[in-house]
Design a protein around this motif. Structure first.
Motif, PDB file in Angstrom:
ATOM      1  N   UNK A 136       0.848  -1.198   0.000  1.00 11.91           N
ATOM      2  CA  UNK A 136       0.000   0.000   0.000  1.00 11.91           C
ATOM      3  C   UNK A 136       0.882   1.247   0.000  1.00 11.91           C
ATOM      4  N   UNK A 137       0.446   2.289  -0.656  1.00 15.49           N
ATOM      5  CA  UNK A 137       1.265   3.502  -0.685  1.00 15.49           C
ATOM      6  C   UNK A 137       1.347   4.159   0.694  1.00 15.49           C
ATOM      7  N   UNK A 138       2.564   4.599   1.022  1.00 13.67           N
ATOM      8  CA  UNK A 138       2.765   5.292   2.297  1.00 13.67           C
ATOM      9  C   UNK A 138       2.932   6.768   2.013  1.00 13.67           C
ATOM     10  N   UNK A 139       2.230   7.569   2.751  1.00 16.12           N
ATOM     11  CA  UNK A 139       2.395   9.014   2.589  1.00 16.12           C
ATOM     12  C   UNK A 139       2.809   9.616   3.918  1.00 16.12           C
ATOM     13  N   UNK A 140       3.443  10.770   3.843  1.00 12.25           N
ATOM     14  CA  UNK A 140       3.889  11.452   5.057  1.00 12.25           C
ATOM     15  C   UNK A 140       3.153  12.766   5.170  1.00 12.25           C
ATOM     16  N   UNK A 141       2.697  13.031   6.366  1.00  8.25           N
ATOM     17  CA  UNK A 141       2.053  14.323   6.594  1.00  8.25           C
ATOM     18  C   UNK A 141       2.868  15.089   7.620  1.00  8.25           C
ATOM     19  N   UNK A 142       3.218  16.291   7.257  1.00  4.41           N
ATOM     20  CA  UNK A 142       4.052  17.107   8.125  1.00  4.41           C
ATOM     21  C   UNK A 142       3.182  17.682   9.234  1.00  4.41           C
ATOM     22  N   UNK A 143       3.678  17.598  10.441  1.00  4.26           N
ATOM     23  CA  UNK A 143       2.917  18.141  11.561  1.00  4.26           C
ATOM     24  C   UNK A 143       3.777  19.149  12.308  1.00  4.26           C
ATOM     25  N   UNK A 144       3.167  20.235  12.655  1.00  5.11           N
ATOM     26  CA  UNK A 144       3.877  21.313  13.328  1.00  5.11           C
ATOM     27  C   UNK A 144       3.103  21.663  14.591  1.00  5.11           C
ATOM     28  N   UNK A 145       3.728  21.487  15.733  1.00  2.00           N
ATOM     29  CA  UNK A 145       3.034  21.841  16.973  1.00  2.00           C
ATOM     30  C   UNK A 145       3.957  22.681  17.849  1.00  2.00           C
ATOM     31  N   UNK A 146       3.353  23.453  18.730  1.00  2.00           N
ATOM     32  CA  UNK A 146       4.186  24.257  19.602  1.00  2.00           C
ATOM     33  C   UNK A 146       3.356  25.219  20.428  1.00  2.00           C
ATOM     34  N   UNK A 147       4.021  25.977  21.256  1.00  3.39           N
ATOM     35  CA  UNK A 147       3.336  26.937  22.109  1.00  3.39           C
ATOM     36  C   UNK A 147       3.962  26.936  23.479  1.00  3.39           C
ATOM     37  N   UNK A 148       3.073  26.890  24.485  1.00  4.98           N
ATOM     38  CA  UNK A 148       3.528  26.967  25.862  1.00  4.98           C
ATOM     39  C   UNK A 148       3.189  25.644  26.538  1.00  4.98           C
ATOM     40  N   UNK A 154       4.918  14.274  27.697  1.00 10.18           N
ATOM     41  CA  UNK A 154       3.991  13.276  27.150  1.00 10.18           C
ATOM     42  C   UNK A 154       2.537  13.760  27.231  1.00 10.18           C
ATOM     43  N   UNK A 155       2.205  14.519  28.283  1.00  3.08           N
ATOM     44  CA  UNK A 155       0.850  15.104  28.346  1.00  3.08           C
ATOM     45  C   UNK A 155       0.635  16.062  27.178  1.00  3.08           C
ATOM     46  N   UNK A 156       1.664  16.880  26.928  1.00  2.00           N
ATOM     47  CA  UNK A 156       1.570  17.866  25.858  1.00  2.00           C
ATOM     48  C   UNK A 156       1.385  17.179  24.506  1.00  2.00           C
ATOM     49  N   UNK A 157       2.166  16.135  24.259  1.00  5.48           N
ATOM     50  CA  UNK A 157       2.028  15.407  22.994  1.00  5.48           C
ATOM     51  C   UNK A 157       0.657  14.742  22.920  1.00  5.48           C
ATOM     52  N   UNK A 158       0.221  14.200  24.055  1.00  2.00           N
ATOM     53  CA  UNK A 158      -1.100  13.575  24.117  1.00  2.00           C
ATOM     54  C   UNK A 158      -2.199  14.561  23.738  1.00  2.00           C
TER      55      UNK A 158
END
Ligand SMILES: [Zn+2]
Length: 407
Positions: A136-148, A154-158
């Motif tokens: 199956x084709x694999x695609x990548x999606x760019x994710x950008x997160x940040x702030x305070x 791990x809570x923040x990533x959650x």
């Protein structure tokens, strides 16, 4: 996985809404059902059954139950053997049966999925069966997160619905420069990474960190991956100036000194006048010379014993710790965070010592070792010939990180 969970919850809530459809005030807009095509097969053309391999199932038992005689099963298995060895089918793996929609309801196609990415199609529509393997084709999606930061990493990533695997990656990259237990609410951060999707829709994990920063003790610590050696292709993370994030241990705990006794399994003890192991390296220096911790960390212990005299032990991370003996004065306390090169005490000759020196001891995974023989993290900065390319490459990433973190 969390994503799939969310999708399931959404699906269930749609189903529960539909139950209340006869209520006049509830207006439901049914989404147009798109024709489902999977494995290159149009579902609308067949009666489709999804199942998994049960205990005792074999390819034979599965397709025999589709009214295919022994002889025909045998022929199929033999014909497609080279492209699809049915003996490799394993318990609990998914398969799909596509049967004709006419009265005969005959098996037309059989699909076996050994993993989320791969599948085998067995096409029985012609008299001669055909089988092939596809990915199956694999695609990548760019994710950008940040702030305070509003909680732990791990809570923040959650909260951003990001795989915890990224937290492991982050703590590895920053292991020598950020103590994640010491991050505070209100500290800023920014992360750029890619997520992997199969068929554009099935979440398949997180790719490596593309750029990141954490605010730590009022300073911004950046991380950018760069491949210096294209033959190995190994990525190393550097800060915004091309300095490695893997902090090298300082070579010595004292700036100007000489080694008077090396780490040894057996040496003649100058005070005790007998042969015993010397699990340290002695650096002689005048009394009162500052002793530096060779890497950043937390002071694990300070104290006095008859042998060690005044000593300080520093824990650097889960792997490494160092200890400094015979101090005339201890200048740190237990639990204190120390920066690489920070003065933690002064040279003396307390305990079992013939003259002023520091006995430098080094632990790796709880075992005392000779740091001079150890292949420690290199801590080398980017070589000059790559630096301008590196700075050019990270410029837009740094600008992006800064804008996410509102710097
Ligand atoms: Zn010593």
């Amino acid at each position: 996985m969390r994503k799939i969970g969310v999708i399931i919850i959404v699906l269930f809530s749609i189903i529960s809404c539909q139950k209340e459809a006869d209520k006049p005030e509830t207006k439901i807009i049914k989404p147009k059902k798109a024709a489902k095509v999977e494995f290159g097969i149009n579902y609308a053309d067949y009666n489709v059954i999804h199942d998994t391999i049960k205990k005792g199932d074999t390819f034979g038992t599965i397709i025999q139950s589709q009214n295919i005689g022994n002889k025909r099963v045998y022929d199929i298995v033999n014909t497609v053997r080279d492209s699809f060895n049915v003996r490799t089918m394993r318990y609990n793996k998914a398969y799909t049966l596509f049967r004709s929609k006419d009265k005969t309801n005959q098996l037309q196609l059989f699909v076996y999925q050994p993993d989320a990415l791969t599948y085998y199609v067995l096409d029985l529509r012609d008299s001669i069966p055909v089988a092939y393997k596809k990915t199956k084709p694999v695609t990548f999606k760019r994710k950008v997160i940040g702030g305070v930061l509003k909680g732990s990493l791990s809570e923040t990533l959650g909260n951003h619905r990001v795989d915890v695997a990224l937290a492991n990656q982050i703590t590895k990259v920053f292991a020598w420069s950020v103590d994640f237990f010491k991050l505070k609410r209100g500290d800023r951060y920014a992360l750029i990474f890619n997520e992997r999707f199969i068929n554009d829709s099935i979440y398949d994990g997180v790719e490596e960190l593309e750029a990141a920063f954490f605010e730590y003790k009022g300073k911004i610590v950046y991380a950018f991956p760069f491949v210096q050696d294209t033959t190995t292709g190994k990525k190393t993370y550097y800060d915004e100036n091309g300095k490695t994030l893997k902090n090298l241990f300082l070579k010595t705990p004292i700036k100007f000194s000489r080694i008077t006794s090396r780490f040894s399994g057996n040496r003649f003890h100058p005070v005790q006048k007998r042969w015993k192991a010397h699990k340290g390296t002695d650096y002689a220096a005048p009394r009162g010379t500052p002793i530096s911790t060779t890497a950043a960390g937390v002071v694990e212990r300070t104290g006095y014993t008859a042998g060690n005299g005044n000593y300080v032990k520093v824990k650097h991370n889960g792997t490494y710790a160092t200890q400094y003996l015979h101090m005339s004065k201890i200048l740190v306390r237990r639990g204190q965070h120390v920066a690489q090169g920070q003065t933690i005490g002064l040279v003396g000759s307390t305990g079992l010592a013939t003259g002023p020196h520091v006995c430098y001891r080094f632990w790796k995974n709880g075992v005392q070792v000779d740091p001079l023989r150890l292949n420690l993290p290199t801590g080398e900065s980017l070589s000059a010939k790559y630096k301008s390319r590196f700075l050019q490459e990270i410029e837009p990433l740094k600008r992006e990180l800064d804008s996410i973190g509102n710097l």
